[in-house]
Every structure is written in C-alpha cells, then in structure tokens.
Write a protein that holds these residues in place. Structure first.
Motif, mmCIF file in Angstrom:
data_model
loop_
_atom_site.group_PDB
_atom_site.id
_atom_site.type_symbol
_atom_site.label_atom_id
_atom_site.label_comp_id
_atom_site.label_asym_id
_atom_site.label_seq_id
_atom_site.Cartn_x
_atom_site.Cartn_y
_atom_site.Cartn_z
ATOM 1 N N LYS A 209 -5.590 4.317 11.904
ATOM 2 C CA LYS A 209 -4.406 4.640 11.112
ATOM 3 C C LYS A 209 -4.541 6.049 10.553
ATOM 4 N N VAL A 210 -3.430 6.776 10.566
ATOM 5 C CA VAL A 210 -3.380 8.114 9.979
ATOM 6 C C VAL A 210 -2.382 8.056 8.834
ATOM 7 N N GLN A 211 -2.827 8.472 7.642
ATOM 8 C CA GLN A 211 -2.000 8.423 6.446
ATOM 9 C C GLN A 211 -2.142 9.728 5.661
ATOM 10 N N VAL A 212 -1.139 10.007 4.847
ATOM 11 C CA VAL A 212 -1.266 11.038 3.819
ATOM 12 C C VAL A 212 -1.546 10.285 2.534
ATOM 13 N N VAL A 213 -2.554 10.726 1.794
ATOM 14 C CA VAL A 213 -2.875 10.123 0.507
ATOM 15 C C VAL A 213 -2.657 11.186 -0.563
ATOM 16 N N LYS A 214 -1.868 10.832 -1.562
ATOM 17 C CA LYS A 214 -1.625 11.727 -2.692
ATOM 18 C C LYS A 214 -2.332 11.145 -3.913
ATOM 19 N N PHE A 215 -3.225 11.937 -4.483
ATOM 20 C CA PHE A 215 -3.987 11.527 -5.654
ATOM 21 C C PHE A 215 -3.415 12.252 -6.876
ATOM 22 N N GLN A 216 -3.205 11.507 -7.961
ATOM 23 C CA GLN A 216 -2.731 12.130 -9.192
ATOM 24 C C GLN A 216 -3.537 11.586 -10.358
ATOM 25 N N ASP A 217 -4.091 12.498 -11.166
ATOM 26 C CA ASP A 217 -4.771 12.119 -12.399
ATOM 27 C C ASP A 217 -3.687 12.002 -13.463
ATOM 28 N N LEU A 218 -3.426 10.784 -13.915
ATOM 29 C CA LEU A 218 -2.344 10.539 -14.861
ATOM 30 C C LEU A 218 -2.668 11.043 -16.265
ATOM 31 N N ILE A 219 -3.913 11.367 -16.534
ATOM 32 C CA ILE A 219 -4.290 11.907 -17.839
ATOM 33 C C ILE A 219 -4.061 13.419 -17.879
ATOM 34 N N SER A 220 -4.606 14.125 -16.873
ATOM 35 C CA SER A 220 -4.489 15.594 -16.869
ATOM 36 C C SER A 220 -3.253 16.095 -16.110
ATOM 37 N N ASP A 221 -2.617 15.206 -15.364
ATOM 38 C CA ASP A 221 -1.458 15.516 -14.519
ATOM 39 C C ASP A 221 -1.816 16.457 -13.359
ATOM 40 N N LYS A 222 -3.097 16.551 -13.003
ATOM 41 C CA LYS A 222 -3.502 17.319 -11.831
ATOM 42 C C LYS A 222 -3.367 16.416 -10.610
ATOM 43 N N SER A 223 -3.182 17.031 -9.441
ATOM 44 C CA SER A 223 -3.033 16.228 -8.229
ATOM 45 C C SER A 223 -3.600 16.964 -7.026
ATOM 46 N N THR A 224 -3.860 16.203 -5.991
ATOM 47 C CA THR A 224 -4.290 16.750 -4.713
ATOM 48 C C THR A 224 -3.885 15.757 -3.630
ATOM 49 N N SER A 225 -3.934 16.204 -2.389
ATOM 50 C CA SER A 225 -3.572 15.352 -1.255
ATOM 51 C C SER A 225 -4.610 15.502 -0.157
ATOM 52 N N ALA A 226 -4.595 14.563 0.766
ATOM 53 C CA ALA A 226 -5.499 14.601 1.916
ATOM 54 C C ALA A 226 -4.912 13.753 3.029
ATOM 55 N N ILE A 227 -5.433 13.949 4.220
ATOM 56 C CA ILE A 227 -5.095 13.069 5.340
ATOM 57 C C ILE A 227 -6.224 12.066 5.467
ATOM 58 N N LYS A 228 -5.856 10.803 5.550
ATOM 59 C CA LYS A 228 -6.842 9.732 5.648
ATOM 60 C C LYS A 228 -6.802 9.116 7.044
ATOM 61 N N PHE A 229 -7.971 8.959 7.629
ATOM 62 C CA PHE A 229 -8.135 8.247 8.896
ATOM 63 C C PHE A 229 -8.864 6.958 8.572
ATOM 64 N N GLU A 230 -8.354 5.839 9.094
ATOM 65 C CA GLU A 230 -8.966 4.540 8.815
ATOM 66 C C GLU A 230 -9.025 3.733 10.107
ATOM 67 N N TYR A 231 -10.176 3.121 10.351
ATOM 68 C CA TYR A 231 -10.395 2.392 11.595
ATOM 69 C C TYR A 231 -11.210 1.138 11.304
ATOM 70 N N GLU A 232 -10.733 0.002 11.800
ATOM 71 C CA GLU A 232 -11.456 -1.252 11.612
ATOM 72 C C GLU A 232 -12.330 -1.530 12.825
ATOM 73 N N VAL A 233 -13.619 -1.738 12.559
ATOM 74 C CA VAL A 233 -14.577 -2.060 13.604
ATOM 75 C C VAL A 233 -14.874 -3.544 13.492
ATOM 76 N N LYS A 234 -14.569 -4.264 14.561
ATOM 77 C CA LYS A 234 -14.762 -5.712 14.553
ATOM 78 C C LYS A 234 -16.022 -6.059 15.340
ATOM 79 N N SER A 235 -16.831 -6.918 14.743
ATOM 80 C CA SER A 235 -17.996 -7.442 15.451
ATOM 81 C C SER A 235 -17.841 -8.953 15.507
ATOM 82 N N SER A 236 -18.798 -9.634 16.058
ATOM 83 C CA SER A 236 -18.674 -11.081 16.220
ATOM 84 C C SER A 236 -18.706 -11.824 14.882
ATOM 85 N N TYR A 237 -19.256 -11.194 13.836
ATOM 86 C CA TYR A 237 -19.373 -11.878 12.556
ATOM 87 C C TYR A 237 -18.561 -11.263 11.422
#
Length: 177
Positions: A55-83
């Motif tokens: 999965k490819v996502q944009v993640v927006k992070f915001q510090d609700l105390i200082s009101d600072k923010s940043t963003s990033a692209i997130k890659f997520e992959y599920e690896v399945k094994s037998s257990y």
C-alpha cells in the motif's frame, strides 16, 4: 588486584564486541516528528494505491499542541507466513520524493535497456532505510522495493512496468502533500 583488572578488561571486551553487533537505527524525519515526546500527534492517512500488495499512502502528521506539521509517503506491506502475519513499513520524507522519482526515471531510461556481463545492483536508499532498486542476474534486471533495512522479509519484488505505476503514485502523492 590483577584479578580485578583482568575481570574489568574482559568485561570491556565483551561490552565492546556487543556494541559492534547492534544494528544502527535509521528513521525518517517524519518518524522522528511523530514520535517526539511531549507532543499530541494526529495522523491523517490518504490512500494513493497498491502495487504488488504494497500500500502507498500519504501520511500527514500534526502536533496539536505546537500546531507544527509534516508529511511523508508511507509504504506498507503484509508478509504472511504459515503461523503469523507481519506488517513491514517505511516512511519516505517529503524532501526525498524527488530523488526517488529521478532515480526511477534513470533506471527506466538508462539501466533497464542496458545489459551487464556481471552481477550488478542499482539502489536508491532513503535516510530511513527504504530502498528502491534493481539488480542484474541471470540475464535480466529484477526490480524491487525494500521497506526495512535489516529485514530480508520486507522485499516487494516488482516488474519493470510496476516502476511506471510507482512513479505515477509518487506524482499523485506529491499533489496531496
């Protein structure tokens, strides 16, 4: 006295050999921001797409105390094994996106059309340990993403055409940052 000195020297030797075997921790700037202490972090996830199960996502992070923010692209992959199922993920900082896009273009235009007589690797690596690259083996270029630096199970193998899709996802993500 000699026994004490000997024990101290042996302890220092054991400690130094342990210190050399630990893995260096690499994190993106967005990850540092999102895990800073004393912050109240809100995370917004915007879906971009899926490529070979990653999965490819944009993640927006915001510090609700200082009101600072940043963003990033997130890659997520599920690896399945037998257990179990394990989720691998990587964050690509905003200032690294253009470098990855340029690297993809160079691989598509210069590397994929070429051949090699030897095993060869071409790798883009982010500060957080994310990799996108290709290697020449058995008469062809094999492309991949590697989400976690020290985890051999975090590879997502792609086709050369998938790099075109990845490039398109990166363009979309840049528009949503």
């Amino acid at each position: 006295m000699k026994k004490t000195l000997l024990v101290m020297l042996m302890g220092m030797f054991v400690f130094s050999s342990y210190a050399q075997t630990t893995k260096e921790v690499e994190v993106s700037n967005a990850e540092k921001f999102s895990t800073s202490s004393g912050a109240l972090i809100k995370k917004d996830y915007l879906e971009i797409g899926d490529i070979k199960g990653a999965k490819v996502q944009v993640v927006k992070f915001q510090d609700l105390i200082s009101d600072k923010s940043t963003s990033a692209i997130k890659f997520e992959y599920e690896v399945k094994s037998s257990y179990s199922t394990d989720t691998k993920q990587a964050l690509l900082d905003v200032d690294e996106i253009d470098g990855l896009m340029k690297s993809i273009k160079i691989m598509q235009e210069k590397i994929f059309p070429s051949t090699s007589e030897n095993y060869s690797e071409v790798i883009y690596r982010s500060r957080g340990g994310f990799e996108a690259g290709c290697y020449w083996s058995k008469g062809k270029w094999t492309t991949y993403l590697k989400l976690e630096k020290y985890d051999g199970k975090s590879y997502v193998f792609l086709s050369q055409e998938d790099f075109t899709t990845l490039y398109s996802f990166l363009e979309q993500a840049k528009g949503k940052l």
